[in-house]
Design an enzyme around this catalytic site. Structure first.
Site, PDB file in Angstrom:
ATOM      1  N   HIS A   1       6.131   0.482   4.758  1.00  0.00           N
ATOM      2  CA  HIS A   1       6.754  -0.640   4.443  1.00  0.00           C
ATOM      3  C   HIS A   1       6.284  -1.545   3.719  1.00  0.00           C
ATOM      4  O   HIS A   1       5.127  -1.958   4.097  1.00  0.00           O
ATOM      5  CB  HIS A   1       7.650  -1.220   5.719  1.00  0.00           C
ATOM      6  N   SER A   2       6.618  -1.963   2.453  1.00  0.00           N
ATOM      7  CA  SER A   2       6.206  -3.190   1.612  1.00  0.00           C
ATOM      8  C   SER A   2       4.735  -2.719   1.120  1.00  0.00           C
ATOM      9  O   SER A   2       4.575  -1.690   0.604  1.00  0.00           O
ATOM     10  CB  SER A   2       6.402  -4.563   2.363  1.00  0.00           C
ATOM     11  N   ARG A   3       3.993  -3.743   1.615  1.00  0.00           N
ATOM     12  CA  ARG A   3       2.423  -3.184   1.034  1.00  0.00           C
ATOM     13  C   ARG A   3       1.813  -2.039   1.728  1.00  0.00           C
ATOM     14  O   ARG A   3       1.194  -1.456   1.219  1.00  0.00           O
ATOM     15  CB  ARG A   3       1.452  -4.615   1.631  1.00  0.00           C
TER      16      ARG A   3
ATOM     17  N   ALA B   1       3.736   0.638   2.137  1.00  0.00           N
ATOM     18  CA  ALA B   1       4.324   1.556   1.219  1.00  0.00           C
ATOM     19  C   ALA B   1       3.397   1.849  -0.102  1.00  0.00           C
ATOM     20  O   ALA B   1       3.236   3.109  -0.406  1.00  0.00           O
ATOM     21  CB  ALA B   1       5.673   1.112   0.695  1.00  0.00           C
TER      22      ALA B   1
END
Length: 289
Positions: free
Chosen positions: A99-101, A103
């Site tokens: 998720h986010s960073r 990812a």
């Protein structure tokens, strides 16, 4: 489904995490976003039926140790620790869920270690946004930012509620702020403070250029499921649309979809159920072929 606390000694650090699912389930390693922690997956992971989900507190975040005084927190610094954790788990390959960073870190790992990543699931991000600034300005920001964070006294919140109110004021929902609070905080005289290493607030030593990002995308060999929040990063950053289009051209098996919610949509029960359905259709069947 109740999570199990886990801990591993890796790279001279005690890294921690949470685990869900049957031991013989599809191996899924989950990587959280910036200044979050393994609890970021507490709503989604139990819904991934048939999966053994290990959510890591990346070093310097959650309950994991901070890095040594001379170390940095560039996203590529996590890659050797992830490889070591897969060795410790005896997983020859796995699904990477980020998720986010997280990812972005997962994409770099999938590019650098393709044999170890069976599939990549990226939530509200995919790769870092490329920078056009020269390396000198980035280095300057790193030096000045690191000095600033080391000189700053740790911020103490009088109560847990004050921390939650701060997150809400910064744009998180109260629901998300509540769910993430406990693992993010530690008690200290006068209240609570964030466990996360303040150096994570500093700029990276260097950042990836557009050419670097193209190389990363081109090197990803596994199937990719890229799920975006309708009110998340893609809706607010125009450059992301170009990255999505580029990924669709260079990644052989790339699926892109949008699910209603904000950046932390995987902590919303309705969105998490939809994400879980998409992940299981995309990933679990791939492992059982």
């Amino acid at each position: 489904m109740t999570a199990t606390e886990r801990a591993w000694d890796i790279d001279g650090l005690r890294l921690t995490g949470l685990e869900w699912g049957p031991e013989d389930g599809v191996p899924v390693l989950a990587l959280h976003g910036w200044m979050d922690h393994a609890g970021s997956f507490q709503v989604l992971a139990p819904r991934l039926t048939g999966c053994r989900v290990v959510a890591l507190d990346l070093s310097g975040q959650g309950l994991s140790d901070h890095r040594a005084a001379h170390a940095t927190y560039n996203i590529w610094d996590d890659l050797p620790q992830i490889a070591a954790l897969l060795d410790r788990l005896a997983w020859e390959e796995c699904v990477l869920l980020g998720h986010s960073r997280g990812a972005n870190i997962a994409a770099l790992f999938a590019a650098a270690q393709p044999a170890r990543v069976r599939a990549l699931v990226s939530l509200d991000s995919l790769v870092p946004e490329p920078v056009e600034d020269g390396v000198v300005s980035t280095l300057t920001a790193f030096v000045e930012g690191t000095r600033k964070q080391l000189a700053r006294a740790p911020r103490i919140f009088p109560t847990r509620e004050d921390y939650i109110a701060r997150r809400v004021a910064q744009g998180n929902s109260r629901h998300v702020s509540e769910l993430l609070a406990d693992r993010a905080l530690e008690p200290v005289p006068g209240g609570v403070r964030m466990r996360g290493d303040a150096r994570l607030f500093a700029s990276s030593v260097v950042k990836l250029s557009r050419r670097d990002i193209e190389d990363v995308l081109s090197a990803i060999q596994c199937p990719v499921l890229n799920i975006w929040a309708s009110d998340g990063i893609r809706a607010r950053h125009a450059v992301v649309e170009d990255l999505v289009q580029r990924a669709g051209r260079v990644i052989a098996d790339y699926t892109c979809m949008t699910i209603a919610g904000d950046h932390h949509f995987h902590l919303d029960a309705t969105a998490a159920a939809d994400i879980a359905d998409a992940v299981q259709e995309f990933v679990v069947q791939d492992f059982t072929v």
